[in-house]
Design a protein around this motif. Sequence first.
Motif, PDB file in Angstrom:
ATOM      1  N   TYR A  43       7.019 -24.516  25.470  1.00 57.34           N
ATOM      2  CA  TYR A  43       8.058 -25.152  26.276  1.00 57.34           C
ATOM      3  C   TYR A  43       9.034 -25.922  25.381  1.00 57.34           C
ATOM      4  CZ  TYR A  43      10.535 -28.296  29.320  1.00 57.34           C
ATOM      5  OH  TYR A  43      11.536 -28.995  29.935  1.00 57.34           O
ATOM      6  N   GLY A  45       9.649 -25.489  22.216  1.00 58.87           N
ATOM      7  CA  GLY A  45      10.419 -24.533  21.426  1.00 58.87           C
ATOM      8  C   GLY A  45      11.583 -23.958  22.212  1.00 58.87           C
ATOM      9  N   TYR A  46      11.299 -23.613  23.460  1.00 57.12           N
ATOM     10  CA  TYR A  46      12.348 -23.074  24.339  1.00 57.12           C
ATOM     11  C   TYR A  46      13.390 -24.151  24.644  1.00 57.12           C
ATOM     12  CZ  TYR A  46      14.607 -21.143  28.462  1.00 57.12           C
ATOM     13  OH  TYR A  46      15.529 -20.688  29.362  1.00 57.12           O
ATOM     14  N   ALA A  47      12.944 -25.322  25.043  1.00 57.90           N
ATOM     15  CA  ALA A  47      13.855 -26.396  25.452  1.00 57.90           C
ATOM     16  C   ALA A  47      14.711 -26.904  24.296  1.00 57.90           C
ATOM     17  CB  ALA A  47      13.058 -27.552  26.061  1.00 57.90           C
ATOM     18  N   LEU A  48      14.138 -26.907  23.098  1.00 53.85           N
ATOM     19  CA  LEU A  48      14.861 -27.436  21.938  1.00 53.85           C
ATOM     20  C   LEU A  48      15.578 -26.354  21.140  1.00 53.85           C
ATOM     21  CD1 LEU A  48      12.204 -30.063  20.779  1.00 53.85           C
ATOM     22  CD2 LEU A  48      14.351 -30.496  22.015  1.00 53.85           C
ATOM     23  N   HIS A  49      15.517 -25.123  21.613  1.00 54.31           N
ATOM     24  CA  HIS A  49      16.224 -23.996  20.973  1.00 54.31           C
ATOM     25  C   HIS A  49      15.901 -23.884  19.487  1.00 54.31           C
ATOM     26  CE1 HIS A  49      18.499 -23.692  24.673  1.00 54.31           C
ATOM     27  NE2 HIS A  49      18.804 -24.977  24.581  1.00 54.31           N
ATOM     28  N   ILE A  50      14.619 -23.819  19.182  1.00 56.66           N
ATOM     29  CA  ILE A  50      14.230 -23.722  17.778  1.00 56.66           C
ATOM     30  C   ILE A  50      14.629 -22.351  17.228  1.00 56.66           C
ATOM     31  CG2 ILE A  50      12.385 -25.419  18.033  1.00 56.66           C
ATOM     32  CD1 ILE A  50      10.346 -23.155  17.985  1.00 56.66           C
ATOM     33  N   SER A  51      14.762 -22.282  15.920  1.00 55.77           N
ATOM     34  CA  SER A  51      15.214 -21.055  15.254  1.00 55.77           C
ATOM     35  C   SER A  51      14.100 -20.007  15.219  1.00 55.77           C
ATOM     36  CB  SER A  51      15.647 -21.379  13.823  1.00 55.77           C
ATOM     37  OG  SER A  51      14.507 -21.700  13.032  1.00 55.77           O
ATOM     38  N   GLU A  54      11.489 -21.072  12.812  1.00 52.83           N
ATOM     39  CA  GLU A  54      10.623 -22.100  13.395  1.00 52.83           C
ATOM     40  C   GLU A  54       9.653 -21.485  14.416  1.00 52.83           C
ATOM     41  OE1 GLU A  54      13.501 -26.017  13.071  1.00 52.83           O
ATOM     42  OE2 GLU A  54      13.908 -24.519  14.621  1.00 52.83           O
ATOM     43  N   TRP A  55      10.120 -20.505  15.201  1.00 56.24           N
ATOM     44  CA  TRP A  55       9.228 -19.809  16.130  1.00 56.24           C
ATOM     45  C   TRP A  55       8.096 -19.120  15.381  1.00 56.24           C
ATOM     46  CZ3 TRP A  55       8.132 -20.603  20.843  1.00 56.24           C
ATOM     47  CH2 TRP A  55       9.086 -21.004  21.768  1.00 56.24           C
ATOM     48  N   LYS A 119      14.399 -32.739  16.050  1.00 56.70           N
ATOM     49  CA  LYS A 119      15.205 -32.364  17.215  1.00 56.70           C
ATOM     50  C   LYS A 119      15.082 -33.409  18.331  1.00 56.70           C
ATOM     51  CE  LYS A 119      14.892 -27.417  16.203  1.00 56.70           C
ATOM     52  NZ  LYS A 119      15.183 -27.650  14.824  1.00 56.70           N
TER      53      LYS A 119
END
Length: 128
Positions: A43, A45-51, A54-55, A119
């Motif tokens: 969640y 990762g999705y909400a913070l728009h990780i690269s 990073e994923w 972030k």
Amino acid sequence: MNFSGSLRKLIRSFGYAFKGIGYATATQLNFRVHLVATLVAVYLGYALHISVNEWQWVVLTITLVLVTELLNTAIETLVDLVSPEFNKKAGRVKDVAAGAVVITALFAVINALFIFLPKVLILLHYAS
């Protein structure tokens, strides 16, 4: 063995694997805690728009933690089977396996701090 027999054997092996994951989920509190942490990480990762990079770290970390917890469960179950009464060496085996989970979980926390904390701090800075 022909192709269809090999395919049946392969499908059956996946069934056993999912049965093992189901067992760990149903019986191991720590495994369920790690599953919740997985949902939180995905969640965030999705909400913070990780690269993408990073994923990759998040997915690697999740995989390592869950696999280590599954191996710990397997080791504990085997130790309980071969040594149902208290045995100092059996306890040591279980402690070492649990230690592997702790090290992997610390790795996960450190990765989470590297990826998510900057972030979140930026968001908090803009929110204030």
